[in-house]
Structure formats: structure tokens, C-alpha cells
Motif scaffolding. Structure first.
Motif: not given
Length: 348
Positions: A151-175
């Protein structure tokens, strides 16, 4: 101590030293069918980043009205634009992944250990999912993760949503891996150059139009007032493209380049001017020849191939316009791939 050291080596903790690039785009239904579109829309429209109204009210509207009506209509549009390789967005994204991998290999852009960098693809909604793709990367030994949301232009409904999904996944990892998240590239010089190149190619082939319309994906105006920079980033992209054209000797006035916003949804006020209203107004004012590009889309999809290329073409022609030229998204153009490589290069 020797036993502990040996155990650590056996478990492979010291072998996690690879770098991986994760390209992420919005997503697509798995098939152009009503059921597949309903599943996709349910996942997409349940995202609180996408729809920011009281949760209970929205879920009642979503399940009681939207998911009963919209899937069949959207499925018909997907069927018109589906290809042998599947959804245009997914097919183009897969080509981008392959070409970026080839570019990194051919230019010997390795990680700090001199190892090859692997390129992966995920979709925010649908398949391949972020969670599944990140697990594959984790299992392959990647501990330096470079995420490039397309997404060339940052927006909360697009770019930030990707970060949410990344963070939700990493929350489940130990390393956890080291993480580099590229959140915008709206003013990146390679991106502007690639946009300019695609526009110039059209001008060279068809002449300079009376108006060049740069149509960005719409957002609720409320987002801007809440602090989302998307509108400002879109305007800056337009300004830089105009400056690039003028620097390169293209004889088009600044006022002949129009920024507009498409794909509005619901009854709320969205960023303006609206693309369809703008095109109708131009035709009624006597403008007969336009070219239109969509800088917010890194790959052609339903919003460009159907909404712009077909629906908005009809709006312009019906109102009296004569020549309507849609300039394709940057897709897997070589300069677009080079831009991606240069964006991720500092984090390898």
C-alpha cells in the motif's frame, strides 16, 4: 556445561539466522462464487480497522444485510475479471514475488551473513494468510523479517491492519524475529519514477490528454480528522508526480492533473472529490479526452479493472466524453520490482 551446549546446538537455536521478505496485499476470494466471496467479505469487513463504528451495531448490519446481498453482486463482477491464473490481484502478486526473488538473486542482494534472502507472499484477508506464511518462514529458520505492505500511501485500515495481523501472529511465538515494517512509500523516489514512467508510456503512445486523473482508493473523511495521514500522503504523491512530469519536459499544466477518490462504501462522507462524480463533471464541462491512473493500487484488481476500466469509463462516455484511457497499475513492471528491492535493501 558441555551437555547444555550440545543440546542447544541440537535444538538448532543457533541456526536461525536467515532473512526473509514478506510482501502483503489486501486479498481476494478463493473463487468467483457467492460462497467464496461471502467468506472473504466476512473476514475483511469484520476487521475493526476497516469499519470503525460500534461493534455490535456493525455486526448486526454486516450479517443481517450486507452478507446477504453483496456477495452475489460481487461474485458476478469477479467472474467477469477472473483469469486462468485465478484472481488478477493474486496472480499479479505472485508474479511480483517471483520477480523480486529473481532480482535479489541476480543482484546478489544477500543478508548480513552473505546468505540468499527469500521472498514470500501473504494476503491480509484470504489465502495465503499472514499467519500461515509467517509460520512457514519461521520454520525455515528466518529470524530477520522484513515486511512490505504493498500500500504506497499509509492508512490505518490497510497498512496498520497488516501490522495488527503480524503482531497477533507473533504473540503466539516464543522466539521472536527481528522485525522491520515498511509503513509507507508514498514519496519514495523510485515509486514516483515508476509512476511517471507508466504515465509517460501512455502519453508517448496516445498523446497528452486534456486531463490526467489520479484516482486513489477512498477512505471515510472521519479518518482524516482522527489523524490518519492517508489523504495528505495521496496529495503529496500527486504533487511529486506532477513535478516529475514537469522536470522531464511533459507539457501538462498542474491544474490539468486531478486527484480524486474512488470505491466509497456506505452513506458516510468520504474523501473528496469522488472519482465518478469528477469524471461526469469533466465530461459535462466539455472535456473529451482523459487518462486515468490509480497510484494507490500496486496491482490491478476489481477496483481498477472493473470499477475504473469499465464502470467509470461508462460514466465518462455517457456524460459526453470520447476518449478514456486507463493506465494500468505498476503490477510486475521492472521498475516497480526494482523499487521493492531498494525499499527492503537497507533491512537485509
Amino acid at each position: 556445561m558441555a551437555k547444555v551446549s550440545g543440546l542447544s546446538k541440537e535444538l538448532g537455536h543457533t541456526q536461525r539466522n536467515k532473512t526473509g521478505v514478506l510482501l502483503v496485499n489486501l486479498g481476494t476470494p478463493e473463487a468467483p462464487t457467492t460462497s467464496a466471496v461471502r467468506a472473504y467479505l466476512a473476514e475483511f469487513l469484520k476487521d475493526p480497522r476497516v469499519i470503525e463504528i460500534p461493534r455490535l451495531v456493525w455486526l448486526i448490519i454486516l450479517h443481517g444485510i450486507i452478507l446477504r446481498i453483496r456477495p452475489a453482486k460481487s461474485a458476478a463482477l469477479y467472474q467477469k475479471n477472473w483469469t486462468e491464473a485465478g484472481s488478477p490481484l493474486l496472480a499479479i502478486s505472485e508474479r511480483q514475488q517471483v520477480k523480486l526473488q529473481t532480482y535479489l538473486n541476480e543482484h546478489q542482494l544477500t543478508d548480513k551473513n552473505g546468505q540468499a534472502v527469500s521472498v514470500h507472499l501473504a494476503m491480509r484477508y484470504g489465502s495465503p494468510s499472514i499467519k500461515h506464511t509467517m509460520l512457514e518462514m519461521h520454520q525455515s529458520g528466518i529470524d530477520n523479517l522484513v515486511v512490505l505492505p504493498l500500500y504506497p500511501q499509509y492508512a490505518a485500515p490497510t497498512t496498520a491492519s497488516v501490522f495488527d495481523a503480524i503482531a497477533d501472529t507473533l504473540k503466539q511465538w516464543r522466539y521472536l524475529p527481528s522485525l522491520h515494517f515498511i509503513h509507507t512509500y508514498h514519496d519514495n523516489s523510485d515509486y514516483i519514477a515508476a509512476l511517471f514512467s507508466s504515465i509517460k508510456a501512455d502519453f508517448d503512445a496516445n498523446g497528452i490528454p486534456e486531463r490526467l486523473v489520479l484516482s486513489y482508493h477512498g477512505m471515510p473523511e472521519r479518518n482524516l480528522h482522527l489523524g490518519d495521514p492517508y489523504y495528505c500522503f495521496c496529495m503529496k504523491t500527486t504533487r511529486l508526480v506532477v513535478e516529475k512530469m514537469q522536470q522531464q519536459g511533459i507539457d501538462i499544466a498542474s491544474e490539468a492533473v486531478i486527484t480524486s477518490f474512488q470505491s466509497r462504501f456506505g452513506k458516510a462522507k468520504w474523501l473528496q472529490p469522488y472519482t465518478d462524480v469528477t469524471l461526469e463533471k469533466l465530461a459535462l464541462e466539455g472535456v473529451r479526452d482523459i487518462a486515468i491512473a490509480c497510484p494507490a493500487f500496486s496491482a490491478d484488481c476489481l477496483e481498477t479493472l472493473e470499477e475504473i476500466e469499465q464502470e467509470n469509463r461508462e460514466v465518462f462516455i455517457h456524460a459526453g466524453g470520447q476518449s478514456f484511457r486507463y493506465i494500468s497499475a505498476l503490477n510486475d513492471n521492472d521498475d516497480h520490482i526494482m523499487m521493492m528491492a531498494n525499499l527492503v535493501k537497507p533491512y537485509l
